[in-house]
Design a protein around this motif. Structure first.
Motif, mmCIF file in Angstrom:
data_model
loop_
_atom_site.group_PDB
_atom_site.id
_atom_site.type_symbol
_atom_site.label_atom_id
_atom_site.label_comp_id
_atom_site.label_asym_id
_atom_site.label_seq_id
_atom_site.Cartn_x
_atom_site.Cartn_y
_atom_site.Cartn_z
ATOM 1 N N ASN A 105 0.818 -1.235 0.000
ATOM 2 C CA ASN A 105 0.000 0.000 0.000
ATOM 3 C C ASN A 105 0.837 1.263 0.000
ATOM 4 O O ASN A 105 0.662 2.141 0.847
ATOM 5 C CB ASN A 105 -0.923 0.024 1.216
ATOM 6 C CG ASN A 105 -1.815 -1.187 1.247
ATOM 7 O OD1 ASN A 105 -1.517 -2.152 1.928
ATOM 8 N ND2 ASN A 105 -2.882 -1.145 0.482
ATOM 9 N N THR A 150 2.193 4.749 -1.311
ATOM 10 C CA THR A 150 1.803 5.933 -2.094
ATOM 11 C C THR A 150 2.963 6.915 -2.093
ATOM 12 O O THR A 150 3.644 7.071 -1.083
ATOM 13 C CB THR A 150 0.579 6.617 -1.440
ATOM 14 O OG1 THR A 150 -0.450 5.645 -1.296
ATOM 15 C CG2 THR A 150 0.097 7.780 -2.268
ATOM 16 N N LYS A 151 3.177 7.563 -3.232
ATOM 17 C CA LYS A 151 4.239 8.566 -3.296
ATOM 18 C C LYS A 151 3.778 9.702 -4.181
ATOM 19 O O LYS A 151 3.292 9.490 -5.297
ATOM 20 C CB LYS A 151 5.523 7.954 -3.859
ATOM 21 C CG LYS A 151 6.677 8.930 -3.971
ATOM 22 C CD LYS A 151 7.336 9.202 -2.629
ATOM 23 C CE LYS A 151 8.371 10.309 -2.766
ATOM 24 N NZ LYS A 151 8.925 10.718 -1.478
ATOM 25 N N ASN A 187 -1.161 3.774 -3.936
ATOM 26 C CA ASN A 187 -1.560 2.555 -3.245
ATOM 27 C C ASN A 187 -1.073 1.282 -3.926
ATOM 28 O O ASN A 187 -1.847 0.388 -4.263
ATOM 29 C CB ASN A 187 -3.100 2.519 -3.173
ATOM 30 C CG ASN A 187 -3.531 1.948 -1.855
ATOM 31 O OD1 ASN A 187 -2.703 1.577 -1.027
ATOM 32 N ND2 ASN A 187 -4.835 1.838 -1.664
ATOM 33 N N ASP A 225 5.312 8.064 0.917
ATOM 34 C CA ASP A 225 4.515 8.942 1.776
ATOM 35 C C ASP A 225 3.674 8.125 2.735
ATOM 36 O O ASP A 225 3.400 8.523 3.852
ATOM 37 C CB ASP A 225 3.599 9.844 0.924
ATOM 38 C CG ASP A 225 4.419 10.857 0.150
ATOM 39 O OD1 ASP A 225 4.018 11.234 -0.967
ATOM 40 O OD2 ASP A 225 5.484 11.263 0.661
ATOM 41 N N SER A 226 3.246 6.958 2.256
ATOM 42 C CA SER A 226 2.524 6.054 3.169
ATOM 43 C C SER A 226 2.728 4.631 2.693
ATOM 44 O O SER A 226 3.029 4.387 1.525
ATOM 45 C CB SER A 226 1.036 6.411 3.204
ATOM 46 O OG SER A 226 0.446 6.106 1.964
ATOM 47 N N GLY A 227 2.570 3.704 3.612
ATOM 48 C CA GLY A 227 2.728 2.303 3.240
ATOM 49 C C GLY A 227 4.000 1.709 3.812
ATOM 50 O O GLY A 227 4.754 2.375 4.506
ATOM 51 N N GLU A 228 4.210 0.432 3.528
ATOM 52 C CA GLU A 228 5.403 -0.265 4.045
ATOM 53 C C GLU A 228 6.176 -0.888 2.910
ATOM 54 O O GLU A 228 5.599 -1.302 1.906
ATOM 55 C CB GLU A 228 4.982 -1.413 4.957
ATOM 56 C CG GLU A 228 4.366 -0.992 6.265
ATOM 57 C CD GLU A 228 3.997 -2.234 7.066
ATOM 58 O OE1 GLU A 228 4.143 -2.190 8.291
ATOM 59 O OE2 GLU A 228 3.581 -3.234 6.440
ATOM 60 N N SER A 239 10.702 2.573 7.629
ATOM 61 C CA SER A 239 10.725 3.113 8.993
ATOM 62 C C SER A 239 12.131 3.413 9.492
ATOM 63 O O SER A 239 12.311 3.946 10.577
ATOM 64 C CB SER A 239 10.076 2.100 9.938
ATOM 65 O OG SER A 239 10.922 0.955 10.001
#
Lengths: 385, 225, 391
Positions: free
Chosen positions: B10, B12-13, B27, B62-65, B75
């Protein structure tokens, strides 16, 4: 330290730019050292003074003479060991530009009070015996090729007329810093002629040089001497030799300050040249720095590379500048002998020049280093050239 | 081997250009099994290079792993990521990106300087890597003395010298002529089949994509196929 | 020169930081260069301004400065009677016999023991007439016969204890400062004046230091010069044009400033030119593709070279103007130092002149030209294909 190899090779990647930068730094460091050396020459007199010598001169200005008769009174002052005197002769040796100090002295007491001037016993004998003889310093002899037996013709201005002196001896200095660039002849010889040509000016001295028994009593003895002549037609001011020399320095304080300011401007220029180069260099290498980061090198490594390059160029330039300083200051001394009879480069000047090079290297590299270490890899990779 | 060595979950950038926000990846989820040779294709601006950069740890989503060998690299902080990269990723660029002032040997040695290996050990690794890519005899040449294809091979040697978990290649043949491109692709296949290296390659050349096990397409930030 | 000037200008603007740094470097050099010229100019003006071309001054031959000169009563009297001396409005010879000596005064802001020599000049009524540049700006003129002095404004500003109303001690008396004068930019701006007879008495002098008089006509100088040389009563004296004398007094100091200044500036200019060269080489290197494109489009080598030269010259011009502007601020600064010849203080300031402005601008442009020439040449010589491919 493999990084050093990378740094070194990076510098020479742009041979021309590196050469120009290093050259620019070298010239500026040389100029900095030159100015410091010139300022140092001013202070040389103060440094050469002896703690057990005091100078008595006319209270208003040393350009006004004192009567020779004062000597008898001075010699009787408690604390005074011996008294001698000097007259500034001035004059011209062949050309106005051939400046060197020419003074009339009392040979009997002169070398006692100035033990740092060394003359061989035979030469000293001759000097004391022959009224029209003189002694010249080693530096002077080297410069004008004076040998014992030579005749030095002088065109007087303060004491008008044509004068001739025979070199009886060449004096050397006790220490390497001792001034050996002057010429001393007989005061009696001078006075004899003045008595005939301008009798009203006879029997005057320029200033007295007094050796005291105890250096700690300098202030007290000075006061005693000045008290003798207070309210006379020629009041005196007596001070340590160091203070006397400092007086000369203070006269040119405005110029000295100006020169020192200029030397700081020079540091600024070094900084600008180097920083300019480093900024351009760092800008071109952004892609490479990004690549290094992808490989896992950190921002700190990158900063080290940039600082290293900046420092190395500053140091190389600094060293070359110092090397250049020697021939250049010799040249300046030759071209400006009337102002700077000799220029000696002090070790402290070299030390400070190196220090400033390092400082400038660090400061100039600071901004490009921090900018480079912070680049984002993706941005860096996207950059072309 | 249940889970892939690379797992994108998931992600997103979005890129900011001046005041505009341009969504590049929306996503995205992707799994790459160990030992796979994956080709990422798509039109220009589709985000394939961005995805590659995220997997290689040189950019952050921006979000996700993003998990590589079970480490969520999204992280990690800056310095941890740097260390991670040096140990797990081998990067091959379109324009080789060798350091011009270093010889082929020294270029390949670079990543090893971050390890604790001594000089002799490093020498062995470098020589092995250069042998694999067939340039052992050009060790002491500078990049400008090498052809494009040779430079790329040195770059590949640099990418494998630390025995990384993953090799990522961004248009590795984009700047090469037909013959050199074929040589490079042969080499990459060799790395995958013989040395079992997991490879993710971005390319717009279908010929190159054919060498891979699998091809995924990216269009307007979304994976297809 | 077909490539538009705006190309050159905008390129300078693109790499702002580097451009600004190069300009600052150039400006610094220009500043030092023009400041030194202004200093020497200021010094010269002070001395040349001190003296009228109609006056002549007589001193002892052996005297290098007025304070060391002596003219006896007899000599002075003989001179007064000579026909070459012009007559004043009152029919009397326009001649002044003056004592010139020095006293010690403490400088403002310096320690108590830091004294400098200031010239005290005993003037006569004729002396005032011979120096029309002198104007009382505060207080009043001293009264002849009284122990009063007037002090130049410059001295009052630099030294303590010489404000109006202060008492100054010398020659065994206390003198009251009753006025401040402005003598423009002349050597008198570093002096204090009093009644000559009073000064003579105080210092118990028999004769005078110098004699100054107005020349009757153009031929008077040559005539009196030969008479003095021939007359056994007068041949220990020398006569000079007043301006010539004062110019000679400042010669040593002026020469020193000039030589020193020249040396410093030459060295600096190398530094600045190198800075400019580095910048321009980088500019060329960064725009190699552009250059190739321009040439592919059809622009001649010459045009490319010009474009870069213009850039360099423009850099230098901005730096030059900047440096000049800062240097012109120096006109508010007064320098006070000891004159090497007289060993007394002289005050002078930085004087700008049109000639200095032009010389400085030419100097900057030369630096820009030399610094930019080789890089521009290289830009012109680039081969189109390799330039385009160098991306």
């Amino acid at each position: 330290m493999k990084i050093f190899k990378l740094i070194f090779r990076n510098i020479f990647r742009h041979k021309l730019r590196a050469a120009l930068t290093v050259l620019g730094i070298a010239i500026a460091v040389m100029a900095f050292g030159l100015i410091r050396t010139m300022v140092g020459a001013w202070y040389a007199g103060s440094e050469a003074s002896a703690p057990d010598r005091i100078i008595t001169r006319q209270a208003v200005s040393f350009i006004f003479p004192l009567p020779l008769a004062d000597r008898d009174q001075i010699v009787r002052v408690p604390g005074v060991k011996e008294v001698t005197w000097l007259n500034w002769f001035g004059g011209v040796y062949k050309d106005k530009n051939n400046f060197f100090a020419r003074m009339a002295c009392d040979p009997a007491s002169f070398t006692d009070i100035y033990p740092e001037y060394k003359v061989t016993p035979t030469e000293l004998e001759t000097f004391k015996k022959e009224r029209n003889s003189c002694i010249v310093g080693q530096k002077l002899a080297d410069l004008y090729h004076f040998k014992v037996g030579d005749v030095i013709p002088l065109d007087g201005d303060i004491y008008p007329g044509k004068w001739e002196f025979v070199v009886a001896g060449i004096y050397t200095g006790e220490k390497p810093t001792t001034d050996v660039s002057a010429m001393y002849f007989h005061w009696d010889y001078l006075n004899e002629r003045i008595t005939q040509t301008q009798p009203s000016r006879a029997n005057n001295v320029g200033w007295y040089v007094i050796k005291i028994a105890n250096p700690n009593e300098a202030a007290t003895v000075s006061e005693r001497i000045d008290a003798l002549f207070k309210n006379s037609s020629a009041e005196t001011k007596t001070e340590t030799e160091k203070a006397f020399a400092s007086g000369f320095i203070a006269m040119s304080s405005a110029i000295i300050t100006g020169l020192q300011l200029i030397s700081y401007v020079i540091i600024g220029i070094i900084f600008l040249v180097l920083a300019n180069t480093m900024i351009m260099t760092a800008r071109e290498r952004i892609r490479e720095y990004a690549v290094l980061k992808t490989l896992g090198f950190t921002g700190k490594h990158i900063a080290l590379l940039v600082f290293g390059e900046s420092l190395l160029m500053a140091l190389i330039g600094g060293v070359i500048g110092i090397i250049l300083l020697f021939p250049i200051s010799a040249g300046v001394a030759k071209g400006m002998t009337q102002f700077f009879p000799y220029l000696a480069i002090a070790p402290s000047t070299i030390g400070i020049a190196v220090l400033f090079s390092i400082l400038v290297g660090l400061v100039a590299g600071f901004f490009p280093a921090t900018r480079s270490m912070r680049i984002k890899i993706v941005d860096g990779l996207r950059q072309i050239g | 081997m249940a889970e892939g060595i690379v797992q994108v979950r998931n992600v997103t950038k979005t890129y900011k250009r001046d005041t505009m926000q341009i969504p590049v990846l929306q996503n995205i989820s992707l799994e790459i099994p160990e030992g796979e040779f994956l080709a990422l294709m798509g039109p220009s601006g589709s985000g394939k290079t961005t995805l590659l950069n995220l997997i290689a740890g040189i950019d952050r989503p921006d979000s996700g792993e993003i998990l590589v060998q079970n480490t969520n690299i999204a992280s990690l902080n800056e310095s941890a990521l740097a260390t991670w990269r040096s140990q797990h990723i081998g990067f091959v660029f379109q324009f080789y990106n060798l350091l011009p002032v270093l010889t082929a040997f020294e270029n390949v040695e670079l990543p090893l300087l971050l390890t604790k290996l001594n000089k002799q050990q490093r020498k062995e690794h470098v020589e092995t890597a250069l042998k694999v890519v067939g340039l052992a005899d050009r060790m002491n040449h500078y990049p400008k003395q090498l052809s494009g294809g040779q430079e790329q091979r040195v770059a590949i040697a640099r990418a494998i010298v630390t025995d990384p978990t993953l090799i990522v290649a961004d248009e590795p043949t984009g700047d090469l002529d037909r013959k050199s491109a074929e040589d490079i692709l042969d080499l990459m296949q060799q790395l995958n089949q013989e040395f079992k290296k997991t490879i993710v390659m971005v390319t717009h050349d279908p010929n190159a994509a054919e060498r891979a096990h699998k091809t995924r397409h990216l269009d307007k930030g979304e994976l297809t196929l | 020169m077909k490539i538009p000037l705006s190309y050159s200008f905008r390129n300078l603007w693109t790499r702002k930081l580097t451009t600004i740094m190069t300009i600052v470097g150039l400006a610094l050099v220009v500043f030092v260069f023009s400041a030194i010229l202004m200093l020497a100019n200021g010094l010269e003006k002070t001395f040349v301004g001190t003296g009228s071309d109609q006056n002549a001054i007589v001193l002892r031959q052996s005297a290098e400065s007025e304070a060391l000169s002596s003219v006896s009563l007899e000599e002075a009297n003989i001179l007064s009677t000579m026909p070459e001396v012009a007559l004043g409005a009152d029919g009397k010879p326009l001649i002044t016999k003056e004592i010139v000596t020095m006293i010690n005064l403490p400088k403002r802001g310096a320690s108590e023991n830091d004294l400098s020599n200031v010239i005290v000049r005993g003037v006569s009524a004729a002396g005032l007439v011979l120096r029309p540049q002198m104007k009382i700006v505060e207080g009043r003129m001293f009264n002849f016969g009284a122990s009063e002095i007037i002090v130049s404004k410059g001295i009052q500003q630099s030294y303590t204890g010489v404000d109006i109303g202060s008492m100054v001690k010398f020659g065994g008396r206390s003198w009251k400062v009753v006025g401040l004068f402005d003598a423009g930019k002349t050597a008198f701006a570093s002096e204090m004046w009093a009644d000559n007879d009073q000064v003579r008495q105080a210092f118990n002098r028999q004769g005078f230091a110098v004699v100054i008089f107005r020349l009757k006509d153009k031929e008077a100088f040559a005539s009196i010069k030969s008479k003095i040389a021939a007359d056994p009563r007068l041949n220990e004296l020398k006569v000079l044009h007043e301006q010539e004398f004062y110019a000679a007094e400042s010669e040593t100091l002026a020469t020193f400033i000039r030589i020193l200044g020249l040396m410093v500036t030459i060295i600096f200019s190398f530094g600045a030119m190198i800075g400019a060269m580095i910048t321009m080489y980088a500019a060329v290197a960064n725009r190699t593709v552009e250059i190739g494109t321009l040439r592919a489009l059809g622009f001649r080598r010459r045009s490319v070279m010009f474009a870069f030269l213009i850039e360099s010259l423009f850099l230098a011009l901005i730096g030059g103007v900047g440096g000049l502007l800062i240097a012109s601020l120096m006109q508010f600064v007064t320098v006070s130092t000891t004159n090497f010849t007289t060993f007394s203080e002289i005050a002078f300031s930085f004087e700008m002149s049109p000639r200095i402005i032009i010389t400085t601008l030419i100097f900057s442009l030369v630096m820009g030209f030399v610094g930019g020439f080789l890089p521009s040449f290289r830009a012109a010589k680039l081969n189109i294909i390799s330039a385009l491919r160098s991306a």
